[in-house]
Write a protein that holds these residues in place. Structure first.
Motif, PDB file in Angstrom:
ATOM      1  N   THR A 256       0.818  -1.236   0.000  1.00 64.68           N
ATOM      2  CA  THR A 256       0.000   0.000   0.000  1.00 64.68           C
ATOM      3  C   THR A 256       0.841   1.271   0.000  1.00 64.68           C
ATOM      4  O   THR A 256       0.352   2.364  -0.266  1.00 64.68           O
ATOM      5  CB  THR A 256      -0.902   0.045   1.242  1.00 64.68           C
ATOM      6  OG1 THR A 256      -0.073   0.086   2.415  1.00 64.68           O
ATOM      7  CG2 THR A 256      -1.805  -1.175   1.286  1.00 64.68           C
ATOM      8  N   ASN A 257       2.153   1.099   0.305  1.00 65.72           N
ATOM      9  CA  ASN A 257       3.075   2.244   0.385  1.00 65.72           C
ATOM     10  C   ASN A 257       2.669   3.233   1.480  1.00 65.72           C
ATOM     11  O   ASN A 257       2.978   4.409   1.425  1.00 65.72           O
ATOM     12  CB  ASN A 257       3.164   2.971  -0.964  1.00 65.72           C
ATOM     13  CG  ASN A 257       4.565   3.529  -1.192  1.00 65.72           C
ATOM     14  OD1 ASN A 257       5.545   2.989  -0.676  1.00 65.72           O
ATOM     15  ND2 ASN A 257       4.664   4.603  -1.949  1.00 65.72           N
ATOM     16  N   LYS A 258       1.947   2.700   2.491  1.00 64.28           N
ATOM     17  CA  LYS A 258       1.544   3.545   3.611  1.00 64.28           C
ATOM     18  C   LYS A 258       2.453   3.317   4.812  1.00 64.28           C
ATOM     19  O   LYS A 258       3.042   2.251   4.972  1.00 64.28           O
ATOM     20  CB  LYS A 258       0.093   3.242   3.999  1.00 64.28           C
ATOM     21  CG  LYS A 258      -0.917   3.694   2.961  1.00 64.28           C
ATOM     22  CD  LYS A 258      -2.341   3.416   3.424  1.00 64.28           C
ATOM     23  CE  LYS A 258      -3.348   3.915   2.399  1.00 64.28           C
ATOM     24  NZ  LYS A 258      -4.753   3.628   2.823  1.00 64.28           N
ATOM     25  N   LEU A 259       2.541   4.320   5.664  1.00 62.21           N
ATOM     26  CA  LEU A 259       3.345   4.209   6.879  1.00 62.21           C
ATOM     27  C   LEU A 259       2.669   3.315   7.896  1.00 62.21           C
ATOM     28  O   LEU A 259       1.454   3.389   8.091  1.00 62.21           O
ATOM     29  CB  LEU A 259       3.542   5.594   7.500  1.00 62.21           C
ATOM     30  CG  LEU A 259       4.699   6.432   6.975  1.00 62.21           C
ATOM     31  CD1 LEU A 259       4.588   7.859   7.502  1.00 62.21           C
ATOM     32  CD2 LEU A 259       6.027   5.833   7.398  1.00 62.21           C
ATOM     33  N   LEU A 260       3.491   2.495   8.552  1.00 61.16           N
ATOM     34  CA  LEU A 260       2.984   1.623   9.607  1.00 61.16           C
ATOM     35  C   LEU A 260       3.809   1.834  10.871  1.00 61.16           C
ATOM     36  O   LEU A 260       5.042   1.859  10.831  1.00 61.16           O
ATOM     37  CB  LEU A 260       3.054   0.151   9.195  1.00 61.16           C
ATOM     38  CG  LEU A 260       2.246  -0.262   7.955  1.00 61.16           C
ATOM     39  CD1 LEU A 260       2.470  -1.729   7.656  1.00 61.16           C
ATOM     40  CD2 LEU A 260       0.752   0.026   8.156  1.00 61.16           C
ATOM     41  N   VAL A 261       3.131   2.002  11.988  1.00 59.18           N
ATOM     42  CA  VAL A 261       3.779   2.100  13.294  1.00 59.18           C
ATOM     43  C   VAL A 261       3.516   0.801  14.026  1.00 59.18           C
ATOM     44  O   VAL A 261       2.359   0.484  14.335  1.00 59.18           O
ATOM     45  CB  VAL A 261       3.224   3.303  14.095  1.00 59.18           C
ATOM     46  CG1 VAL A 261       3.688   3.234  15.546  1.00 59.18           C
ATOM     47  CG2 VAL A 261       3.653   4.613  13.464  1.00 59.18           C
ATOM     48  N   ASP A 262       4.594   0.042  14.265  1.00 63.63           N
ATOM     49  CA  ASP A 262       4.457  -1.298  14.847  1.00 63.63           C
ATOM     50  C   ASP A 262       3.401  -2.101  14.089  1.00 63.63           C
ATOM     51  O   ASP A 262       2.501  -2.735  14.678  1.00 63.63           O
ATOM     52  CB  ASP A 262       4.091  -1.211  16.340  1.00 63.63           C
ATOM     53  CG  ASP A 262       5.236  -0.651  17.173  1.00 63.63           C
ATOM     54  OD1 ASP A 262       6.379  -0.676  16.687  1.00 63.63           O
ATOM     55  OD2 ASP A 262       4.972  -0.163  18.288  1.00 63.63           O
ATOM     56  N   ASP A 263       3.490  -1.990  12.764  1.00 59.89           N
ATOM     57  CA  ASP A 263       2.614  -2.698  11.823  1.00 59.89           C
ATOM     58  C   ASP A 263       1.160  -2.227  11.861  1.00 59.89           C
ATOM     59  O   ASP A 263       0.258  -2.920  11.372  1.00 59.89           O
ATOM     60  CB  ASP A 263       2.663  -4.222  12.067  1.00 59.89           C
ATOM     61  CG  ASP A 263       4.043  -4.787  11.733  1.00 59.89           C
ATOM     62  OD1 ASP A 263       4.664  -4.277  10.772  1.00 59.89           O
ATOM     63  OD2 ASP A 263       4.493  -5.687  12.448  1.00 59.89           O
ATOM     64  N   LYS A 264       0.907  -1.054  12.450  1.00 54.10           N
ATOM     65  CA  LYS A 264      -0.440  -0.503  12.476  1.00 54.10           C
ATOM     66  C   LYS A 264      -0.491   0.799  11.675  1.00 54.10           C
ATOM     67  O   LYS A 264       0.435   1.613  11.750  1.00 54.10           O
ATOM     68  CB  LYS A 264      -0.886  -0.218  13.915  1.00 54.10           C
ATOM     69  CG  LYS A 264      -1.193  -1.462  14.725  1.00 54.10           C
ATOM     70  CD  LYS A 264      -1.802  -1.066  16.061  1.00 54.10           C
ATOM     71  CE  LYS A 264      -2.250  -2.308  16.821  1.00 54.10           C
ATOM     72  NZ  LYS A 264      -2.934  -1.940  18.081  1.00 54.10           N
ATOM     73  N   ALA A 265      -1.568   0.975  10.938  1.00 57.54           N
ATOM     74  CA  ALA A 265      -1.738   2.222  10.193  1.00 57.54           C
ATOM     75  C   ALA A 265      -1.827   3.402  11.169  1.00 57.54           C
ATOM     76  O   ALA A 265      -2.358   3.282  12.275  1.00 57.54           O
ATOM     77  CB  ALA A 265      -3.003   2.148   9.346  1.00 57.54           C
ATOM     78  N   CYS A 266      -1.308   4.557  10.743  1.00 56.46           N
ATOM     79  CA  CYS A 266      -1.232   5.705  11.658  1.00 56.46           C
ATOM     80  C   CYS A 266      -1.596   7.023  10.974  1.00 56.46           C
ATOM     81  O   CYS A 266      -1.344   8.100  11.528  1.00 56.46           O
ATOM     82  CB  CYS A 266       0.169   5.816  12.252  1.00 56.46           C
ATOM     83  SG  CYS A 266       1.458   6.073  10.991  1.00 56.46           S
ATOM     84  N   ALA A 267      -2.183   6.942   9.794  1.00 52.74           N
ATOM     85  CA  ALA A 267      -2.439   8.164   9.028  1.00 52.74           C
ATOM     86  C   ALA A 267      -3.565   9.006   9.622  1.00 52.74           C
ATOM     87  O   ALA A 267      -3.480  10.232   9.675  1.00 52.74           O
ATOM     88  CB  ALA A 267      -2.760   7.821   7.577  1.00 52.74           C
ATOM     89  N   SER A 268      -4.618   8.370  10.078  1.00 56.04           N
ATOM     90  CA  SER A 268      -5.776   9.123  10.555  1.00 56.04           C
ATOM     91  C   SER A 268      -5.654   9.450  12.042  1.00 56.04           C
ATOM     92  O   SER A 268      -4.892   8.821  12.783  1.00 56.04           O
ATOM     93  CB  SER A 268      -7.063   8.336  10.317  1.00 56.04           C
ATOM     94  OG  SER A 268      -7.168   7.252  11.222  1.00 56.04           O
ATOM     95  N   PHE A 269      -6.446  10.392  12.442  1.00 61.20           N
ATOM     96  CA  PHE A 269      -6.491  10.818  13.847  1.00 61.20           C
ATOM     97  C   PHE A 269      -6.917   9.644  14.733  1.00 61.20           C
ATOM     98  O   PHE A 269      -6.332   9.400  15.799  1.00 61.20           O
ATOM     99  CB  PHE A 269      -7.469  11.991  13.974  1.00 61.20           C
ATOM    100  CG  PHE A 269      -7.650  12.496  15.367  1.00 61.20           C
ATOM    101  CD1 PHE A 269      -6.738  13.369  15.932  1.00 61.20           C
ATOM    102  CD2 PHE A 269      -8.749  12.108  16.127  1.00 61.20           C
ATOM    103  CE1 PHE A 269      -6.896  13.840  17.225  1.00 61.20           C
ATOM    104  CE2 PHE A 269      -8.917  12.572  17.414  1.00 61.20           C
ATOM    105  CZ  PHE A 269      -7.992  13.449  17.958  1.00 61.20           C
TER     106      PHE A 269
END
Length: 520
Positions: free
Chosen positions: A437-450
């Protein structure tokens, strides 16, 4: 006293009014003489604050001011009554005794010309313009009385505004601008008489800054400081926050600071290491950014008010900052980035004893809870708030509100963009891009939204909240909201939301000011 009977008989018109008589009784003393009684009766007629001739004169001039202008040709009721009660003669006698003003055809407007020109001459540190000298009152006590009277008038809470209206009339009648067009700021520094003087000082200082007359910068700063405490900046416009002269002087002051900084680093920005340059920025180089922002913030206020006095200087300031400073900064910092594969800042992206942005949570939040004895930590993330704005915020917190405040810096993430920066501030063991997805993951969790960031914080007894939602809450609501949590992340987005859009990017300086006020 029987000796006063002839005098009282001459003033019988005054005593026909019971209302006037009752007001006079407040001030009459047993040993009053004729002149004392005349003064007090004039105070009653003019509705002055007290039986003082300066108060009487202020009140009388103010009565001629209607609809934001001084109209000497339209006699107000108080002047009509004064003449009707036969007090015109005693009034002009008192004028003569106080100011030495005499005329076959005395007029208040003519008296004003003499008073204002005499005050101007008393404070001017140069030869009096020839075309004005015939308005000077006799030198000595009379001339000094004019300055004392006008100074009291300027500083009078109730009559201060009427002073500006009469001053404008005198200024236009004299065509004063032509007489002061060549006078230097240091010659006018003590003259508070006319608004045109303020404008002349401002344009002269602007031209000296634009001409880069660095030898005069210290003197110009002293002049600005003195004028900022003067009548036209503080009182003339009703103590308005948006006084154009206050904003203009503030802009000029910051332009001088910017030029002085450039002169201090005239040889360029040269440092032996990235750590040294990092420290130099946090100690002094940020002042370039601060002075630049404050100049444009105030210049924008002036321009918004319809005065283009800073237009040319704004272009010079932009060149100094964008062309000279930013080029120097980039060239110097760029020298530390590259090198052999194992050398250069890019190879490690670390600086000795400097916290990296990715270590923020562990260092500042978890560390404070673990070692600082705190039960709760609040983190306010204001997107786009630069170090120089944080410096101003720190000063406000410590100065206006009396709280302890410290300012420190971290080494930011690369690439330096919002999504990665926000992710790095969250608690994490790893941050990576998802290959699919080319999205950022923090500890394998999505973090883009509030909501996703709030979920990540929940694992550390934390919550995320938008600043506007928190500010809208009542105090008790806010307390109840945070009670269950140890970590509160407040997301504040005024600056980035403004500066990141082409339609609103010109309002970024205003947004920074709003951000500082809200954060305070």
């Amino acid at each position: 006293s029987h000796g006063l009977r002839p005098f009282l008989n001459r003033r019988k018109k005054f005593f026909r009014s019971r209302n006037r008589l009752e007001r006079l009784k407040r001030w009459v003393m047993a040993d009053d003489l004729e002149q004392d009684l005349d003064l007090k009766m004039l105070a009653v007629i003019t509705k002055a604050d007290n039986p003082n001739f300066y108060s009487i004169l202020m009140s009388l001039f103010a009565a001629f001011c209607e609809n934001s202008s001084y109209k000497p040709e339209m006699a107000p009721n108080v002047w009509v009554e004064l003449k009707k009660l036969d007090f015109e003669g005693p009034f002009w006698e008192m004028v003569s005794e106080n100011f030495g003003y005499k005329s076959d055809n005395p007029r208040l407007s003519d008296l004003a010309m003499h008073l204002w020109v005499s005050d101007f001459g008393n404070e001017l540190k140069a030869d009096m313009p020839v075309g004005l000298s015939h308005f000077l009152l006799p030198l000595g006590t009379f001339s000094q009385n004019a300055s004392v009277f006008l100074s009291q008038w300027r500083n009078h809470r109730h009559f201060s505004k009427s002073y500006a209206l009469v001053a404008k009339f005198v200024e236009e009648e004299l065509n004063l601008t032509q007489y002061i067009a060549s006078l230097e700021p240091k010659a006018l520094v003590d003259v508070m008489t006319f608004e045109a003087v303020e404008q002349r000082i401002i344009t002269a200082i602007r031209d000296k800054i634009a001409a880069d007359n660095k030898d005069e910068f210290s003197e110009l700063k002293e002049i600005i400081k003195k004028r900022m405490d003067g009548y036209w900046v503080d009182a003339a416009l009703g103590y308005r926050e948006d006084n154009p002269y206050r904003a203009t002087y503030s802009a000029l002051e910051n332009a001088i600071r910017l030029y002085e900084l450039r002169d201090r680093f005239a040889e360029g920005l040269s440092y032996s290491s990235a750590k040294e340059m990092f420290e130099a920025y946090t100690k002094e180089l940020f002042e370039f950014d601060l002075s630049y922002r404050l100049f444009h913030e105030k210049a924008g206020e002036v321009e918004l008010g319809g005065w283009d006095v800073l237009k040319g200087l704004s272009a010079d300031v932009e060149a100094c900052y964008s062309v000279w400073y930013l080029d120097q900064l980039c060239l110097s910092w760029d020298g530390f980035l590259d090198g052999c594969p194992d050398e250069g800042l890019l190879a490690t992206w670390r600086l000795p004893d400097v916290t990296r942005q990715g270590d923020f949570f562990e260092h500042h939040v978890a560390g404070s809870l673990r070692e600082g004895g705190l039960s709760r930590v609040a983190v306010v993330i204001s997107d786009g708030l630069r170090f120089e704005a944080a410096h101003e915020l720190k000063r406000d917190i410590g100065g206006k509100y009396g709280f302890g405040a410290e300012l420190s810096a971290m080494l930011g993430v690369l690439p330096s963009y919002t999504a990665l920066g926000m992710a790095a501030l969250l608690p994490h063991k790893s941050i990576r891009f998802d290959d699919v997805t080319n999205k950022l993951l923090v500890d394998d969790k999505a973090c883009a939204s509030f909501e996703q960031r709030s979920d990540i914080l929940s694992k550390n007894q934390g919550i995320a909240i938008r600043a506007e939602e928190l500010l809208a809450m009542k105090k008790q609501e806010g307390r109840e909201l945070i009670k269950p949590y140890k970590v509160i992340y407040v997301y504040h987005n005024i600056i980035d939301a403004t500066g990141d859009k082409a339609a609103s990017e010109t309002k970024t300086f205003e947004a920074v000011r709003k951000a500082i006020l809200e954060l305070s």
